[in-house]
Every structure is written in structure tokens, then in C-alpha cells.
Design a protein around this motif. Structure first.
Motif, PDB file in Angstrom:
ATOM      1  N   SER A 185       0.600  -1.300  -0.046  1.00 40.25           N
ATOM      2  CA  SER A 185       0.043   0.025  -0.026  1.00 40.25           C
ATOM      3  C   SER A 185       0.943   1.435   0.048  1.00 40.25           C
ATOM      4  O   SER A 185       1.617   1.563   0.826  1.00 40.25           O
ATOM      5  CB  SER A 185      -1.010   0.042   1.395  1.00 40.25           C
ATOM      6  OG  SER A 185      -1.489   0.974   1.160  1.00 40.25           O
ATOM      7  N   ALA A 186       0.578   2.140  -1.124  1.00 38.08           N
ATOM      8  CA  ALA A 186       1.473   3.508  -1.001  1.00 38.08           C
ATOM      9  C   ALA A 186       1.151   4.383   0.162  1.00 38.08           C
ATOM     10  O   ALA A 186       1.781   5.306   0.189  1.00 38.08           O
ATOM     11  CB  ALA A 186       1.249   3.970  -2.378  1.00 38.08           C
ATOM     12  N   SER A 187       0.179   4.103   0.701  1.00 37.25           N
ATOM     13  CA  SER A 187      -0.269   4.903   1.830  1.00 37.25           C
ATOM     14  C   SER A 187       0.587   4.765   2.924  1.00 37.25           C
ATOM     15  O   SER A 187       0.716   5.792   3.926  1.00 37.25           O
ATOM     16  CB  SER A 187      -1.865   4.706   2.352  1.00 37.25           C
ATOM     17  OG  SER A 187      -2.070   3.423   2.717  1.00 37.25           O
ATOM     18  N   ILE A 188       1.377   3.560   3.318  1.00 35.69           N
ATOM     19  CA  ILE A 188       2.407   3.545   3.924  1.00 35.69           C
ATOM     20  C   ILE A 188       3.725   3.456   3.581  1.00 35.69           C
ATOM     21  O   ILE A 188       4.683   3.971   3.994  1.00 35.69           O
ATOM     22  CB  ILE A 188       2.076   2.161   4.717  1.00 35.69           C
ATOM     23  CG1 ILE A 188       0.573   2.086   5.433  1.00 35.69           C
ATOM     24  CG2 ILE A 188       3.008   1.703   5.709  1.00 35.69           C
ATOM     25  CD1 ILE A 188       0.608   3.123   6.596  1.00 35.69           C
ATOM     26  N   ASN A 189       3.865   2.892   2.364  1.00 33.31           N
ATOM     27  CA  ASN A 189       5.212   2.685   1.660  1.00 33.31           C
ATOM     28  C   ASN A 189       5.586   3.964   0.958  1.00 33.31           C
ATOM     29  O   ASN A 189       5.164   4.136  -0.075  1.00 33.31           O
ATOM     30  CB  ASN A 189       5.278   1.416   0.744  1.00 33.31           C
ATOM     31  CG  ASN A 189       6.812   1.065   0.230  1.00 33.31           C
ATOM     32  OD1 ASN A 189       7.449   1.844   0.213  1.00 33.31           O
ATOM     33  ND2 ASN A 189       6.674  -0.209  -0.512  1.00 33.31           N
ATOM     34  N   LYS A 190       6.647   4.578   1.723  1.00 26.92           N
ATOM     35  CA  LYS A 190       7.157   5.845   0.885  1.00 26.92           C
ATOM     36  C   LYS A 190       8.653   5.564   0.626  1.00 26.92           C
ATOM     37  O   LYS A 190       9.458   6.481   0.313  1.00 26.92           O
ATOM     38  CB  LYS A 190       7.223   6.662   1.956  1.00 26.92           C
ATOM     39  CG  LYS A 190       5.833   7.224   2.388  1.00 26.92           C
ATOM     40  CD  LYS A 190       4.885   7.430   1.410  1.00 26.92           C
ATOM     41  CE  LYS A 190       3.240   7.692   2.171  1.00 26.92           C
ATOM     42  NZ  LYS A 190       2.187   7.904   0.992  1.00 26.92           N
ATOM     43  N   ARG A 191       8.985   4.318   0.445  1.00 23.71           N
ATOM     44  CA  ARG A 191      10.516   3.876  -0.014  1.00 23.71           C
ATOM     45  C   ARG A 191      10.879   4.712  -1.297  1.00 23.71           C
ATOM     46  O   ARG A 191       9.839   4.510  -2.313  1.00 23.71           O
ATOM     47  CB  ARG A 191      10.566   2.334   0.013  1.00 23.71           C
ATOM     48  CG  ARG A 191      10.479   1.739   1.284  1.00 23.71           C
ATOM     49  CD  ARG A 191      10.779   0.175   1.289  1.00 23.71           C
ATOM     50  NE  ARG A 191      12.085  -0.362   1.287  1.00 23.71           N
ATOM     51  CZ  ARG A 191      12.735  -0.531   2.138  1.00 23.71           C
ATOM     52  NH1 ARG A 191      12.317  -0.324   3.353  1.00 23.71           N
ATOM     53  NH2 ARG A 191      14.183  -0.905   1.968  1.00 23.71           N
ATOM     54  N   LEU A 192      12.271   4.630  -1.673  1.00 23.06           N
ATOM     55  CA  LEU A 192      12.539   5.054  -2.729  1.00 23.06           C
ATOM     56  C   LEU A 192      13.715   4.284  -3.407  1.00 23.06           C
ATOM     57  O   LEU A 192      14.141   4.351  -4.554  1.00 23.06           O
ATOM     58  CB  LEU A 192      13.437   6.536  -2.512  1.00 23.06           C
ATOM     59  CG  LEU A 192      12.595   7.543  -2.152  1.00 23.06           C
ATOM     60  CD1 LEU A 192      13.560   8.626  -1.632  1.00 23.06           C
ATOM     61  CD2 LEU A 192      11.438   8.072  -2.676  1.00 23.06           C
ATOM     62  N   GLU A 234      -9.820   7.270   1.551  1.00 27.56           N
ATOM     63  CA  GLU A 234     -10.048   8.039   0.684  1.00 27.56           C
ATOM     64  C   GLU A 234      -9.154   8.875   0.353  1.00 27.56           C
ATOM     65  O   GLU A 234      -9.097  10.376   0.484  1.00 27.56           O
ATOM     66  CB  GLU A 234     -11.218   8.954   1.085  1.00 27.56           C
ATOM     67  CG  GLU A 234     -12.604   8.155   1.642  1.00 27.56           C
ATOM     68  CD  GLU A 234     -13.269   7.220   0.492  1.00 27.56           C
ATOM     69  OE1 GLU A 234     -13.021   7.613  -0.734  1.00 27.56           O
ATOM     70  OE2 GLU A 234     -13.732   6.099   0.824  1.00 27.56           O
ATOM     71  N   THR A 235      -7.832   8.497  -0.164  1.00 23.66           N
ATOM     72  CA  THR A 235      -6.850   9.115  -0.465  1.00 23.66           C
ATOM     73  C   THR A 235      -6.131   8.481  -1.867  1.00 23.66           C
ATOM     74  O   THR A 235      -6.478   7.625  -2.192  1.00 23.66           O
ATOM     75  CB  THR A 235      -5.612   9.076   0.528  1.00 23.66           C
ATOM     76  OG1 THR A 235      -5.311   7.451   0.760  1.00 23.66           O
ATOM     77  CG2 THR A 235      -5.970   9.497   1.911  1.00 23.66           C
ATOM     78  N   ALA A 236      -5.562   9.477  -2.481  1.00 24.03           N
ATOM     79  CA  ALA A 236      -5.069   9.340  -3.864  1.00 24.03           C
ATOM     80  C   ALA A 236      -4.262   8.217  -4.063  1.00 24.03           C
ATOM     81  O   ALA A 236      -3.935   7.278  -4.992  1.00 24.03           O
ATOM     82  CB  ALA A 236      -4.432  10.484  -4.553  1.00 24.03           C
ATOM     83  N   ASP A 237      -3.502   7.747  -2.755  1.00 25.90           N
ATOM     84  CA  ASP A 237      -2.429   6.433  -2.932  1.00 25.90           C
ATOM     85  C   ASP A 237      -2.858   5.479  -2.224  1.00 25.90           C
ATOM     86  O   ASP A 237      -2.178   4.337  -1.903  1.00 25.90           O
ATOM     87  CB  ASP A 237      -1.237   6.882  -2.035  1.00 25.90           C
ATOM     88  CG  ASP A 237      -1.341   7.497  -0.540  1.00 25.90           C
ATOM     89  OD1 ASP A 237      -2.388   7.474  -0.037  1.00 25.90           O
ATOM     90  OD2 ASP A 237      -0.488   8.030   0.010  1.00 25.90           O
ATOM     91  N   ALA A 238      -4.227   5.258  -1.815  1.00 21.26           N
ATOM     92  CA  ALA A 238      -4.689   4.106  -1.220  1.00 21.26           C
ATOM     93  C   ALA A 238      -4.729   3.050  -2.378  1.00 21.26           C
ATOM     94  O   ALA A 238      -4.753   2.914  -3.456  1.00 21.26           O
ATOM     95  CB  ALA A 238      -6.274   4.472  -0.824  1.00 21.26           C
ATOM     96  N   TRP A 239      -4.579   1.645  -1.641  1.00 18.54           N
ATOM     97  CA  TRP A 239      -4.525   0.435  -2.532  1.00 18.54           C
ATOM     98  C   TRP A 239      -6.079   0.062  -2.725  1.00 18.54           C
ATOM     99  O   TRP A 239      -6.983   0.489  -2.033  1.00 18.54           O
ATOM    100  CB  TRP A 239      -4.235  -0.679  -1.665  1.00 18.54           C
ATOM    101  CG  TRP A 239      -4.228  -2.107  -2.398  1.00 18.54           C
ATOM    102  CD1 TRP A 239      -4.962  -3.179  -2.348  1.00 18.54           C
ATOM    103  CD2 TRP A 239      -3.001  -2.726  -3.125  1.00 18.54           C
ATOM    104  NE1 TRP A 239      -4.796  -4.130  -2.890  1.00 18.54           N
ATOM    105  CE2 TRP A 239      -3.333  -3.835  -3.506  1.00 18.54           C
ATOM    106  CE3 TRP A 239      -1.874  -1.899  -3.459  1.00 18.54           C
ATOM    107  CZ2 TRP A 239      -2.479  -4.679  -4.281  1.00 18.54           C
ATOM    108  CZ3 TRP A 239      -1.094  -2.608  -4.479  1.00 18.54           C
ATOM    109  CH2 TRP A 239      -1.310  -4.191  -4.703  1.00 18.54           C
ATOM    110  N   ASN A 268     -10.287   2.570  10.842  1.00 17.56           N
ATOM    111  CA  ASN A 268     -11.442   1.901  10.951  1.00 17.56           C
ATOM    112  C   ASN A 268     -12.573   2.152   9.770  1.00 17.56           C
ATOM    113  O   ASN A 268     -12.703   3.088   9.382  1.00 17.56           O
ATOM    114  CB  ASN A 268     -12.179   2.437  12.342  1.00 17.56           C
ATOM    115  CG  ASN A 268     -11.351   2.209  13.518  1.00 17.56           C
ATOM    116  OD1 ASN A 268     -10.778   0.942  13.523  1.00 17.56           O
ATOM    117  ND2 ASN A 268     -11.271   2.992  14.499  1.00 17.56           N
ATOM    118  N   VAL A 269     -13.367   1.197   9.669  1.00 19.72           N
ATOM    119  CA  VAL A 269     -14.457   0.906   8.262  1.00 19.72           C
ATOM    120  C   VAL A 269     -15.555   1.668   9.150  1.00 19.72           C
ATOM    121  O   VAL A 269     -16.207   1.181  10.210  1.00 19.72           O
ATOM    122  CB  VAL A 269     -14.550  -0.345   7.773  1.00 19.72           C
ATOM    123  CG1 VAL A 269     -15.620  -0.124   6.773  1.00 19.72           C
ATOM    124  CG2 VAL A 269     -13.131  -0.893   7.489  1.00 19.72           C
ATOM    125  N   SER A 270     -15.946   2.631   8.129  1.00 17.11           N
ATOM    126  CA  SER A 270     -17.374   3.453   8.947  1.00 17.11           C
ATOM    127  C   SER A 270     -18.547   2.307   8.847  1.00 17.11           C
ATOM    128  O   SER A 270     -18.700   1.485   8.122  1.00 17.11           O
ATOM    129  CB  SER A 270     -17.760   4.359   7.899  1.00 17.11           C
ATOM    130  OG  SER A 270     -18.104   4.133   6.610  1.00 17.11           O
TER     131      SER A 270
END
Length: 352
Positions: A185-192, A234-239, A268-270
Motif C-alpha cells: 500500500s502506497a499509503s504506508i510505503n514511501k521507500r525510494l 479516501e486518499t489518492a495513494d490508497a490500495w 476503522n471502516v465506517s
């Protein structure tokens, strides 16, 4: 085809499509499963489920979420699992182990202590993940390339111990916000480096681990993977589900036989998005788009509901969690509700 139709994955034959989903019990000492695990898993085997899955089982001490989780990184743990496996087999059921690393979501107190972070004095450890991205209020350290390579070997070693303990199948837990999910998931992984950035790079750790694990498993033993099909962010980098379809195709090419399609793990899921069968479309879509076998999850609690998923070819297996906590004999009761003949342990026949 119905809930009690047999299923074959490689050389593993399941008597029905009912799976006891992995559920952490927080009852181990030093990662060793004990009497609670024997009764918990054994009673569900007596209850008629075709496949019993262990709770997520750590491949090293730093892979635990709490100090009360189970593991399979040493022979003492392997030998304890072997006794449970033998009992499940005696009940004409199959059993699989879910291998896992919590990554940046570990070093927590027992649920009875609200799973607050452990201090060093309490046995806590330094958390590591794909990136120093905050999770649960803690920022983990970034895993080095060398550490990633060593983790792949530890997963393979744990899988080999599982084979030696007599397990029928191995599942890699790559969902719910744990280590593999923290990479893809790019929401966590910021590696280069080669383990970050593009989708191909972010799934690399999981795919390479699959290759290592597949190498040590017998050809006839199926390899399963549980993923979070979506992040619910709800983010652009979400899986996304589209990403999961790409991943599923690659996993299939590398020897994975079934994907359990769950979701979430970082938030948490709504409540308005949680309802019976709410995650079943993930399994159905992946199955249709990739032709890989899938397992469905998501508030599956009733016999007719579970049967419909199989009858409509939405998934190949139904993974049932909380309802199995409420009713260890769900499968026997489901057969009765569906008016389908099934084998009942002779000790219990007078009640059915």
C-alpha cells in the motif's frame, strides 16, 4: 454445487467449503500454542468445518503483535502445533497455518490492557516497517534491504516447520495493515528503492516471499494468501480493488492457489459500509478477473447466506470468523438447515 461440495486445491481435498477463519486468541506463552488452542481449534474440527485455519502465527519474535500471540520460529512451537494438527486430522478435517509478521503494528499489550504500546521494560521491541510512516501513534524504523532478505528466509523457514508439523496448507497473511500490506500500500510505503514507488516495486517483497515459500512446500500442498483488497482510505495513494486484481494475477503466476479477499487495516471502516457479505464482491471480482480460486469473508453468519455464495460461484471457500466463536458446530448446524447429509462424530449423533 453447494456449501458441502468437496473442493480440491492441488492434492488437498476438502470435504466442504466451510473454513474457520483465523482469529487471534491472545493465549500463548512464548509463542507456544497450548490447551486453549487445542480446544479452540479442535472443537471447530469436531463441529464439521472442512478447513481449520490457525490464528496469524509469527515467523519471528518481532513479528508478534502482542506477547500472547502464537509463533512457529522454533521447534518447541512446532512440536506444540503438531499435537493440535494430529487432533484435527483425527476429526476428518484439514488444518492450515497462517504465517504473519505485524511489522509496524506490533509491540502491544494484551487486549485486556487495551493493546497499548509495550515499553522496553514490559518486553517491547523496536518496530520496523516499509517506511517510517506513523501507525497506531508510533513511527517505525525503515527495514533495510538486508533485513528484508532475511525476513523472506524466515518466512520460508516457518513454512518448512509447518510442513514438518503436518499442516495441510500454508497461508501468508498479507492484509489487515500488517507487514506485507505495509509494503504494497502506497499509503504506508514511501521507500525510494526497489521495494517502493511503483506497484511492481511495492508488491516485490510479497511476491519474492511467495517464491521462497513455494520452493519449500511440497508440490501437492496449496499456498494461500490473504490480502486486503482495498485500504478503505479516501486518499489518492490508497490500495484499490484494481490493484488487487493485478496482484492476484502475479501471485497466481508464482504458485499461489487461493486468495482470501478481505479489506482494511489502516483505518476503522465506517459502520455504514459494514453489512452481511460486504466484502464478498472482492472475492467474486478477483475470481472472475483472474480465474484464481478465492475465499470470501465479511459478516457471513448463516447457512443459507454461506451456501448462496458458493452456489452462485462468487467464491470457492467461505471463511467464517465470529460465527464460529458463537457456534463451534456451525457446519453441522448448517448441514441440518440446508437438509444436506454430512458426517457427524459418533459421540454427538444423539444430538443431531
Amino acid at each position: 454445487m453447494n456449501l458441502f461440495s468437496p473442493l480440491k486445491l492441488r492434492q488437498l481435498s476438502l470435504k466442504n467449503r466451510i473454513v474457520v477463519s483465523p482469529m487471534q486468541q491472545y493465549s500463548a506463552i512464548n509463542g507456544v500454542p497450548g490447551n486453549w488452542h487445542m480446544v479452540h481449534l479442535g472443537s471447530r474440527a469436531v463441529g464439521g468445518a472442512g478447513l481449520i485455519m490457525t490464528e496469524c502465527t509469527a515467523i519471528e519474535p518481532e513479528g508478534l503483535a502482542t506477547l500472547s500471540d502464537v509463533g512457529i520460529w522454533n521447534d518447541e512451537q512446532k512440536d506444540a502445533w503438531k499435537k493440535i494438527v494430529e487432533f484435527v486430522h483425527d476429526q476428518d478435517a484439514k488444518i492450515g497455518i497462517q504465517l504473519w509478521h505485524s511489522g509496524g503494528k506490533g509491540s502491544l499489550k494484551h487486549p485486556n490492557e487495551r493493546m497499548k504500546p509495550l515499553t522496553k521494560d514490559q518486553g517491547g521491541w523496536t518496530l520496523k516497517s516499509s517506511s517510517p510512516t506513523e501507525m497506531n501513534g508510533i513511527i517505525p524504523q525503515e527495514l533495510s534491504i538486508d533485513e528484508i532478505q532475511k525476513l523472506k528466509v524466515k518466512f520460508a523457514d516457518a513454512a518448512l516447520r509447518a510442513v514438518e508439523a503436518g499442516f495441510d496448507t500454508v497461508e501468508l497473511h498479507a492484509g489487515h495493515g500488517y507487514l506485507f500490506h505495509q509494503f504494497y500500500s502506497a499509503s504506508i510505503n514511501k521507500r525510494l528503492d526497489e521495494y517502493g514507488g511503483s506497484l511492481e516495486n511495492r508488491i516485490r517483497f510479497l511476491v519474492e516471499t511467495v517464491v521462497e515459500v513455494r520452493r519449500v512446500l511440497p508440490d501437492g500442498m496449496p499456498l494461500l494468501v490473504r490480502i486486503s483488497a482495498v485500504d478503505y482510505l479516501e486518499t489518492a495513494d490508497a490500495w484499490t480493488l484494481e490493484d488487487s486484481i493485478v496482484l492476484a494475477k502475479i501471485l497466481k503466476e508464482n504458485g499461489v492457489d487461493l486468495i482470501t479477499a478481505s479489506g482494511g487495516g489502516f483505518a476503522n471502516v465506517s459502520k455504514d459500509r459494514v453489512f452481511p457479505n460486504y466484502q464478498v464482491p472482492f472475492a467474486s471480482t478477483i475470481k472472475q478477473q483472474t480465474a484464481i480460486a478465492t475465499g470470501a469473508v465479511g459478516m457471513i453468519t448463516e447457512a443459507m447466506q454461506a451456501n448462496s455464495i458458493i452456489a452462485n460461484d462468487e467464491a470457492d471457500l467461505v471463511f467464517i470468523a465470529r460465527e464460529h466463536l458463537r457456534d463451534p458446530y456451525f457446519a453441522l448446524h448448517a448441514a441440518k438447515d440446508l437438509e444436506i447429509e454430512t458426517e457427524i462424530p459418533w459421540q454427538y449423533k444423539r444430538a443431531f
